[in-house]
Design a protein around this motif. Structure first.
Motif, PDB file in Angstrom:
ATOM      1  N   GLU A 177     -11.106   0.866   4.049  1.00  0.00           N
ATOM      2  CA  GLU A 177     -11.278   2.311   3.792  1.00  0.00           C
ATOM      3  C   GLU A 177     -10.021   2.913   3.167  1.00  0.00           C
ATOM      4  O   GLU A 177     -10.105   3.720   2.245  1.00  0.00           O
ATOM      5  N   ASP A 178      -8.847   2.482   3.674  1.00  0.00           N
ATOM      6  CA  ASP A 178      -7.588   2.996   3.104  1.00  0.00           C
ATOM      7  C   ASP A 178      -7.445   2.585   1.644  1.00  0.00           C
ATOM      8  O   ASP A 178      -6.988   3.356   0.803  1.00  0.00           O
ATOM      9  N   ILE A 179      -7.836   1.354   1.364  1.00  0.00           N
ATOM     10  CA  ILE A 179      -7.690   0.853  -0.014  1.00  0.00           C
ATOM     11  C   ILE A 179      -8.639   1.612  -0.940  1.00  0.00           C
ATOM     12  O   ILE A 179      -8.242   2.037  -2.028  1.00  0.00           O
TER      13      ILE A 179
ATOM     14  N   LYS B 246      -8.838  -7.828  -0.598  1.00  0.00           N
ATOM     15  CA  LYS B 246      -8.748  -9.285  -0.411  1.00  0.00           C
ATOM     16  C   LYS B 246      -7.331  -9.772  -0.766  1.00  0.00           C
ATOM     17  O   LYS B 246      -6.725 -10.536  -0.031  1.00  0.00           O
ATOM     18  N   GLU B 247      -6.813  -9.269  -1.889  1.00  0.00           N
ATOM     19  CA  GLU B 247      -5.462  -9.659  -2.329  1.00  0.00           C
ATOM     20  C   GLU B 247      -4.427  -9.373  -1.239  1.00  0.00           C
ATOM     21  O   GLU B 247      -3.585 -10.207  -0.916  1.00  0.00           O
TER      22      GLU B 247
ATOM     23  N   GLY C 198      -1.199 -11.377   3.722  1.00  0.00           N
ATOM     24  CA  GLY C 198      -0.820 -11.123   5.107  1.00  0.00           C
ATOM     25  C   GLY C 198      -0.575  -9.662   5.450  1.00  0.00           C
ATOM     26  O   GLY C 198      -0.047  -9.360   6.513  1.00  0.00           O
ATOM     27  N   ASP C 199      -0.934  -8.737   4.541  1.00  0.00           N
ATOM     28  CA  ASP C 199      -0.724  -7.309   4.842  1.00  0.00           C
ATOM     29  C   ASP C 199      -1.811  -6.813   5.786  1.00  0.00           C
ATOM     30  O   ASP C 199      -2.959  -7.249   5.701  1.00  0.00           O
TER      31      ASP C 199
ATOM     32  N   ILE D 130       0.835  -1.212   0.000  1.00  0.00           N
ATOM     33  CA  ILE D 130       0.000   0.000   0.000  1.00  0.00           C
ATOM     34  C   ILE D 130       0.867   1.257   0.000  1.00  0.00           C
ATOM     35  O   ILE D 130       0.501   2.278  -0.584  1.00  0.00           O
ATOM     36  N   GLU D 131       2.081   1.168   0.602  1.00  0.00           N
ATOM     37  CA  GLU D 131       2.968   2.349   0.625  1.00  0.00           C
ATOM     38  C   GLU D 131       3.361   2.746  -0.799  1.00  0.00           C
ATOM     39  O   GLU D 131       3.304   3.916  -1.167  1.00  0.00           O
ATOM     40  N   VAL D 132       3.751   1.754  -1.596  1.00  0.00           N
ATOM     41  CA  VAL D 132       4.116   2.063  -2.983  1.00  0.00           C
ATOM     42  C   VAL D 132       2.868   2.564  -3.733  1.00  0.00           C
ATOM     43  O   VAL D 132       2.931   3.545  -4.483  1.00  0.00           O
TER      44      VAL D 132
END
Ligand code: DC
Length: 229
Positions: free
Chosen positions: A177-179, A165-166, A171-172, A99-101
């Motif tokens: 909401e962030d996604i 889901k991915e 395991g992240d 998510i950072e990238v």
């Protein structure tokens, strides 16, 4: 265009499953698959590692000056059945999907000098092979003469659920909401940037897969391929 130079361009919004379809298609046709999003992600990872970009700053000039130091290669992984992204000799497949990238990649992808470098490399890859390439500007900029152009869309909610889901599966620790926010932000930046914005090519076939399973999508796309190619 000779048979061995056929290019299939798959563009569209984030998390529409472009890469899954593109990979399957390439496998069935025995073409090469190129995930251009991975290239923009790898440049973003480099910029993060060098501290050119973070939550508070983006020093574009430093990234532009360092572009010649960024070597991107795809290496085929037999077990997985597709090529993985290497940044300066290191496999970064996992790191580029965080998510950072995802948070910074659209800003990096809006820089013209970055696009120029990657578009040239992508055009080189398509020179003499059958290829399925997925991205945002493949049918409009990279290969405007592609034999078949697809444009994938789906509702932001469906796309965010898929991505969520991915990431959970691997395991992240992320929140839905962030996604969703990231998907919407990227849609906005990718569609409104000055250089090569995300646009449906005039002749591209639009595919809304909000309510379509993979099998159905693949069958429909395969039948288009058989008609056209
Ligand atoms: O396909 P993806 O979500 O991994 O792509 C990551 C980002 O890279 C996307 O938000 C926009 C950018 N991108 C681009 O500008 N042009 C491409 N051809 C591919 C990706």
């Amino acid at each position: 265009m000779k048979d061995n130079k056929i290019i299939i361009a798959i563009d569209g919004f984030s998390s529409t499953g472009k890469s899954t379809i593109a990979k399957e298609l390439a496998k069935s046709l025995n073409y090469i698959y190129v995930d251009t999003g991975a290239m923009y992600r790898a440049v973003t990872l480099y910029a993060m590692q060098q501290n050119y970009i973070n939550e508070t700053h983006f020093i574009q000039s430093e990234l532009i000056n360092a572009l010649n130091n960024i070597k991107l290669t795809f290496t085929f992984n037999k077990e997985l059945g597709f090529a993985e992204m290497y940044l300066n000799g290191k496999n970064v497949e996992k790191e580029i999907r965080t998510i950072e990238v995802s948070r910074f990649v659209s800003k990096v992808a809006a820089v013209s000098e970055v696009r120029k470098k990657l578009v040239l490399e992508q055009q080189e890859m398509g020179k003499d092979k059958g290829i399925v390439m997925d991205g945002r500007d493949i049918g409009t900029v990279v290969f405007p003469d592609a034999k078949l152009k697809l444009f994938m869309t789906a509702s932001a909610d469906k796309r965010a659920k898929r991505r969520y889901k991915e990431l959970l599966d691997r395991g992240d620790n992320v929140s839905y909401e962030d996604i969703l926010q990231n998907v919407q932000e990227r849609d906005h930046i990718d569609s409104t940037r000055k250089d090569s914005p995300l646009l449906k090519a005039k002749e591209a076939i639009e595919f809304d897969n909000s309510d379509m399973g993979l099998k159905e999508q693949f069958e429909r796309i395969m039948s288009l391929v058989k008609d056209r190619i």
